[in-house]
Design an enzyme around this catalytic site. Structure first.
Site, PDB file in Angstrom:
ATOM      1  N   LYS A 122      66.493  -6.187  35.759  1.00 42.83           N
ATOM      2  CA  LYS A 122      66.728  -4.774  36.051  1.00 42.83           C
ATOM      3  C   LYS A 122      65.555  -3.964  35.502  1.00 42.83           C
ATOM      4  CE  LYS A 122      70.530  -1.461  35.274  1.00 42.83           C
ATOM      5  NZ  LYS A 122      71.842  -1.346  34.589  1.00 42.83           N
TER       6      LYS A 122
ATOM      7  N   SER B 158      75.175   0.190  37.637  1.00 38.17           N
ATOM      8  CA  SER B 158      73.785   0.544  37.873  1.00 38.17           C
ATOM      9  C   SER B 158      72.864  -0.667  38.118  1.00 38.17           C
ATOM     10  CB  SER B 158      73.246   1.342  36.678  1.00 38.17           C
ATOM     11  OG  SER B 158      73.354   0.614  35.471  1.00 38.17           O
TER      12      SER B 158
ATOM     13  N   SER C 249      78.264  -1.624  34.594  1.00 37.85           N
ATOM     14  CA  SER C 249      77.033  -1.719  35.389  1.00 37.85           C
ATOM     15  C   SER C 249      76.576  -3.129  35.721  1.00 37.85           C
ATOM     16  CB  SER C 249      75.894  -0.978  34.678  1.00 37.85           C
ATOM     17  OG  SER C 249      76.089   0.402  34.767  1.00 37.85           O
TER      18      SER C 249
END
Length: 566
Positions: free
Chosen positions: A142, A217, A241
Site C-alpha cells: 500500500k 483504504s 481498511s
C-alpha cells in the site's frame, strides 16, 4: 470580470492539477510499451479474465501467477524450478495488466525489482540455499510504506515529489526476508474511507464489477491481488481498511493487534494518534500467504527495529492449537448482526454456511449477542476526529480540496454525517475518551471470559464469527460506516477475513421488511439488489482476543479447511 479571488483560486487549482498531470505522465512512462493492452470497453464490468485473454502472458506466466498457494510458490522458488526473475516478470506483467483495467497502482518500479530478483537467483545458485523465508516472492505494498529514493504521495497532491530518504522498517525486513518489492498500490485521500479514490491517481475499481468499489483504504491491494497481479500485499487497518477490501474482493485479509507488526517509518493519516493505533497486516489469495508473511516478519525480531512493536516471537505451539487439543473440538461464538444494521442475505448465508460446516465437523457454535456496540464505534470516531480535521487540512497545502464524498462527481459541499468536521477536543477531553475505551475493553474481556460456562471445553470461546460488512461490494460512493470492523480496532482484537461464498440471486432473495432497527438499517436494506450483487464474493470475519494472533490464525486454518471441504 473575474474577481482577484477567483483568479487566485484558478491559479492555485491549475498549479496542483498540473503537478498531478505530470505525476501521471511519469507513472505511465514506467509501464513498458510492449505491456500496454487494448483498452477495455467501459461496459465490460467483470475483468477478472483479462490477464488470461489479453494475450500478453505466456502459459508459464499464467501458471506462475495463478498459483494461489503461497507455500507452493515459495517451494518452487527455493528449488529453482521457477527463477525469481521469471516469477517477478510474470507478476509485474500481470500487475500492469490489472492496473490498465482497474487503476490500482501508484508507484511502479519493475526495473529495480528485476535487478533484485536476479541477485536472489545468483545467491541461490552460489549458496545452494534461499536468502530468507520469502525468497523471490513478489510483494506489493500500500502507498504508505516509504522505499528509499521513491516518492510516497499517499494520495495527496502536496506530497508529489517527496522522495523517501529511508526504507520503512517493514520494507527493510521484507528485503531481509528475501521478498521482491515491485509495485505500490492506491488508497483514498486521508485513508479514512471504505473506498479508494484520490485527486492524484483517481479511483480504483472492483475487478468483479467495475461499477463497484474494491473497498478501502487498502483497495489498490485488494483489486490487484484479486486479479492475481500480486500473490501477497501489505496494507494497514485502523477501522477495517484491510478487512473490508479483502471481503469485497474474495481474499484473505488479516488485521493483527496494532503493535505486533513494525510501523516505524510509515506515512499515515492522523499520524501521532496512538489511542487507536493503525495495524499493519497482509492480504493474499491464500491463508498460507497471510501466515507466511506474519511468521516471516516475526522471525526477524521486528521489535529490535521498531520501538512500538511488542517483543513477542512467533509461537508455533499457539498456532498448532496445542492448548486447544490441536483444534479437534473448538467452540465458536457467532454474532449474526450488531443490533442496528441487519446484514444482507448473502452475508447472513455465509455465516450460516460457516456455522453448519463447523458443527458438522464436530465443533460447537454458540450465539453471541452484540451489546453496547454503538459505544465502541462512537468512542473510536470521537478519537479520530479529536483534532478538528487539522491533520487532513495540513496535508492540503497546495490548495487541493478535501474529498468529502466518494460518490462520482459529487457536490464537494455534500458531506456525509460521519465525515462532518467536529470542534477539536482538549487533551483532557481526549483523556476521558481513553478512559471510556478502557472501560469498554474491560467489559468485552469479561463477557468473553464468561463464555467458559457455555462452551463445554473448560475455556472461553476460541474465536468469534461475525460479518466483515453488512453487504458485499457496493457501487462507488455507497459504502456506509464500517460498524462491523471498527469495533475490533477499538478493542485492539486481531481479526481475519476468510472468503466463504458468492452472491446467488436465486438463493439470496431480498426479504420484505416492514420495520427497521434504525435509519441506517433502512438505507442498507434498500441498497440490496440481488442482480447487481450477483457473483460477488462474500466472506466472514473471525476475531480473537488481543495479541493472540497465532491462535486466531490456527483457528482460521480449521475454519478454512472445513469450508473448503464442504
Amino acid at each position: 470580470m473575474h474577481s482577484p479571488v477567483m483568479q487566485s483560486n484558478a491559479a492555485i487549482a491549475a498549479r496542483w492539477q498540473g503537478q498531478v498531470s505530470e505525476k501521471k505522465k511519469r507513472q505511465q512512462a514506467l509501464i513498458p510499451p510492449e505491456w500496454v493492452i487494448s483498452s477495455i470497453p467501459d461496459n465490460r464490468l467483470n475483468v477478472l479474465d483479462v490477464p488470461k485473454t489479453c494475450g500478453l502472458l505466456t502459459d508459464r506466466e499464467l501458471e506462475i501467477t495463478e498459483t494461489s498457494d503461497i507455500s507452493v510458490l515459495l517451494k518452487k522458488l527455493a528449488n529453482a524450478e521457477w527463477s525469481a526473475v521469471e516469477v517477478t516478470t510474470a507478476f509485474s506483467k500481470r500487475a500492469v495488466i490489472a492496473h490498465q483495467t482497474v487503476n490500482c497502482l501508484t508507484e511502479i518500479f519493475i526495473d529495480q525489482a528485476l535487478q533484485r530478483a536476479a541477485e536472489l537467483d545468483a545467491y541461490l545458485k552460489e549458496h545452494g540455499t534461499v536468502a530468507g523465508p520469502l525468497h523471490g516472492l513478489p510483494v506489493s505494498l500500500k502507498d504508505q510504506f516509504p522505499i528509499k529514493d521513491l516518492e510516497t504521495t499517499m494520495g495527496y497532491a502536496a506530497w508529489i515529489g517527496k522522495i523517501a530518504e529511508h526504507d520503512a522498517v517493514l520494507v527493510q525486513l521484507l528485503l531481509r526476508a528475501g521478498a521482491v518489492l515491485f509495485v505500490r498500490t492506491n488508497l483514498p485521500q486521508t485513508l479514512m474511507w471504505g473506498e479508494t479514490h484520490n485527486n492524484v491517481f483517481g479511483r480504483t475499481l472492483n475487478p468483479y464489477n467495475r461499477k463497484l468499489t474494491p473497498g478501502g483504504s487498502s483497495g489498490g491491494e485488494s483489486a490487484l491481488i484479486s486479479m492475481h497481479g500480486s500473490p501477497l500485499g501489505v496494507g494497514t487497518d485502523i477501522g477495517g481498511s484491510i478487512r473490508v477490501p479483502a471481503h469485497f474482493c474474495g481474499l484473505y485479509g488479516f488485521k493483527p493487534s496494532s503493535h505486533r507488526m513494525p510501523s516505524y517509518g510509515i506515512v499515515n493519516s492522523l499520524d501521532g494518534q496512538e489511542s487507536i493505533a493503525t495495524a499493519i497486516g497482509p492480504l493474499s489469495v491464500s491463508l498460507s500467504g497471510v501466515t507466511t508473511f506474519f511468521r516471516s516478519i516475526l522471525g526477524l525480531e521486528p521489535w529490535r527495529y521498531c520501538p512500538a512493536t511488542v517483543p513477542k516471537p512467533w509461537s508455533q505451539s499457539d498456532y498448532s492449537l496445542k492448548s486447544r487439543g490441536g483444534g479437534k473440538k473448538l467452540c465458536f461464538g457467532i454474532m449474526w448482526d450488531e443490533g442496528s444494521v441487519k446484514p444482507h442475505p448473502p452475508v447472513l448465508r455465509a455465516l450460516s454456511i460457516t456455522k453448519q460446516v463447523l458443527e458438522a465437523a464436530g465443533h460447537k457454535v454458540i450465539e453471541w449477542q452484540s451489546l453496547r456496540h454503538s459505544e465502541y464505534i462512537a468512542v473510536a470516531r470521537s478519537i479520530w476526529l479529536a483534532d478538528g480535521s487539522e491533520d487532513y487540512n495540513s496535508c492540503l497545502s497546495t490548495g487541493e480540496p478535501l474529498i468529502n464524498s466518494m460518490v462520482p462527481n459529487a457536490d464537494p459541499n455534500d458531506i456525509p454525517a460521519f465525515r462532518m468536521p467536529r470542534q477539536p477536543l482538549s487533551a483532557y477531553q481526549l483523556w476521558q475518551l481513553n478512559k471510556e475505551r478502557r472501560a469498554l475493553r474491560k467489559a468485552y474481556l469479561d463477557r468473553w471470559e464468561a463464555t467458559v460456562s457455555q462452551t463445554g471445553t473448560g475455556r472461553p470461546i476460541d474465536a468469534l464469527i461475525c460479518p466483515a460488512a453488512p453487504y458485499a461490494a457496493v457501487p462507488h460512493g455507497q459504502t456506509r460506516s464500517a460498524i462491523y470492523t471498527v469495533i475490533w480496532n477499538t478493542l485492539d482484537y486481531p481479526a481475519l477475513v476468510i472468503p466463504v461464498t458468492t452472491v446467488n440471486p436465486q438463493v439470496d432473495t431480498k426479504p420484505a421488511r416492514e420495520t427497521f432497527w434504525s435509519d441506517e438499517d433502512r438505507i442498507v436494506h434498500d441498497m440490496y439488489d440481488p442482480e447487481i450483487y450477483e457473483g460477488l464474493p462474500v466472506g466472514i470475519q473471525l476475531v480473537g482476543p488481543t495479541l493472540q494472533e497465532e491462535i486466531l490464525l490456527g483457528v482460521g486454518e480449521v475454519v478454512d479447511a472445513v469450508l473448503k471441504a464442504q
